[in-house]
Motif scaffolding. Structure first.
Motif, PDB file in Angstrom:
ATOM      1  N   ALA A   1      -4.622   5.953  -0.723  1.00 25.86           N
ATOM      2  CA  ALA A   1      -3.711   4.841  -0.976  1.00 25.86           C
ATOM      3  C   ALA A   1      -4.136   4.011  -2.180  1.00 25.86           C
ATOM      4  O   ALA A   1      -5.325   3.803  -2.433  1.00 25.86           O
ATOM      5  CB  ALA A   1      -3.640   3.947   0.252  1.00 25.86           C
TER       6      ALA A   1
ATOM      7  N   MET B   1      -3.472   0.089  -3.416  1.00 28.27           N
ATOM      8  CA  MET B   1      -3.082  -1.164  -2.767  1.00 28.27           C
ATOM      9  C   MET B   1      -3.066  -2.294  -3.796  1.00 28.27           C
ATOM     10  O   MET B   1      -4.007  -2.458  -4.569  1.00 28.27           O
ATOM     11  CB  MET B   1      -4.048  -1.497  -1.631  1.00 28.27           C
ATOM     12  CG  MET B   1      -3.685  -2.753  -0.858  1.00 28.27           C
ATOM     13  SD  MET B   1      -4.888  -3.115   0.451  1.00 28.27           S
ATOM     14  CE  MET B   1      -4.724  -1.661   1.467  1.00 28.27           C
TER      15      MET B   1
ATOM     16  N   SER C   1       0.854  -1.187   0.000  1.00 30.20           N
ATOM     17  CA  SER C   1       0.000   0.000   0.000  1.00 30.20           C
ATOM     18  C   SER C   1       0.891   1.238   0.000  1.00 30.20           C
ATOM     19  O   SER C   1       1.902   1.289   0.718  1.00 30.20           O
ATOM     20  CB  SER C   1      -0.896   0.002   1.245  1.00 30.20           C
ATOM     21  OG  SER C   1      -1.609   1.219   1.348  1.00 30.20           O
TER      22      SER C   1
END
Length: 300
Positions: A281, A283, A35
């Protein structure tokens, strides 16, 4: 499952989906997750911070799911996590995070003529920290170091031609956290204590896609909201009990390897496109899972 502030996730497959293993079947393996974010929401203000640059979180999770009966599965997982920032003075953090155990129950199953079958599934579980890692180094802490108990209810439809629909609701109770200092300031108030009350969390999500003969391709959406907690103070570090909300969307694939029917490759990609006190983020997850059918092996 514990989710740390600023978008770090120890994410497991079968805790969220509506798929049950048959009696005597073991599914186990390891998943790698990466991440990364450079922009984040300070409260509702989206910004960057040159003092931390880009924050990267890696994890390797060992996980297992076993079918006690066709209607009762038990699951367990533990991640090892390491974090780092590309700028600033914060030291990288690493270590084993929390052990999570759960029981998954197939409460209701009804065939729908020639169209498929409908399932109602409940999941009950909890997590405990496995080491004495610090929750007071956000955003690089590897977790919140809070014991938790959670429940999840899912409705799942699997069509005969592979249509896969899944929706779920979840709620997590979180225990207080102990800091290595006798005071802290959050949500506009000074506390002369090392005990931090942790707000609970709610979550809902949807999966839509194709699932047939161990091949799964699905689009995913999830929404997590923390039921209280303060915002990150302007120009300050995140705090363990901050309110963390995030909306995440992505895609996941499970693919049986050719000539190795009991071995599956898993991959997923997701992005946090809206949030509060969390990183924006991206991921990526990749892993290998092995399936062992005990009853098939002993059959004459």
């Amino acid at each position: 499952m514990v989710i740390t502030a600023m978008g770090v996730a120890a994410h497991a497959q079968t805790l969220e989906d509506g798929i049950m293993l048959a009696r005597g079947t073991l599914c186990a393996g390891s998943i790698y997750t990466r991440s990364q974010w450079s922009q984040y929401w300070e409260g509702t203000l989206e910004r960057t911070n040159g003092n931390i640059g880009t924050v990267t979180t890696n994890s390797v999770s060992g996980m297992a799911n076993y079918g006690i009966t066709n209607r009762i599965n038990v699951l367990a997982q533990t991640p090892y996590i390491w974090t780092q920032a590309s700028a600033g003075v914060l030291h990288p953090q690493s270590g084993f995070q929390d052990f999570t155990g759960a029981v998954k129950l197939n409460l209701f199953q009804r065939p729908m003529d020639n169209h498929g079958s409908f399932h109602a599934i409940a999941l009950l579980g909890g997590s405990v920290p496995t080491t004495d890692y610090s929750p007071d180094q956000m955003p690089l802490s590897i977790g919140t170091h809070s014991k938790s108990a959670f429940g999840r209810a899912s409705l799942n439809f699997l069509g005969r031609r592979g249509l896969y629909l899944d929706g779920s609701l979840a709620y997590t109770l979180r225990d207080k956290v102990t800091l290595d200092r006798p005071y802290y300031y959050t949500n506009g108030q000074l506390y002369l204590s090392n005990q931090v009350a942790m707000p609970n969390q709610s979550q809902y999500g949807f999966n839509v896609g194709y699932y047939r003969r161990d091949l799964k391709i699905a689009g995913t959406f999830s929404q997590m909201n923390t039921r209280g907690g303060g915002d990150i103070r302007r120009q300050d570090m995140p705090f363990v009990s901050n309110r963390v909300n995030e909306s995440r969307a992505g895609i996941e694939v499970q693919y049986p390897l050719p000539h190795f029917h009991d071995v599956q490759y898993w991959a997923s990609y997701s992005n946090t496109f809206q949030g509060r006190n969390t990183g924006q983020a991206t991921m990526f997850t990749s892993g290998i899972m092995f399936t062992y059918h005990r009853e098939r092996r002993v059959a004459p």
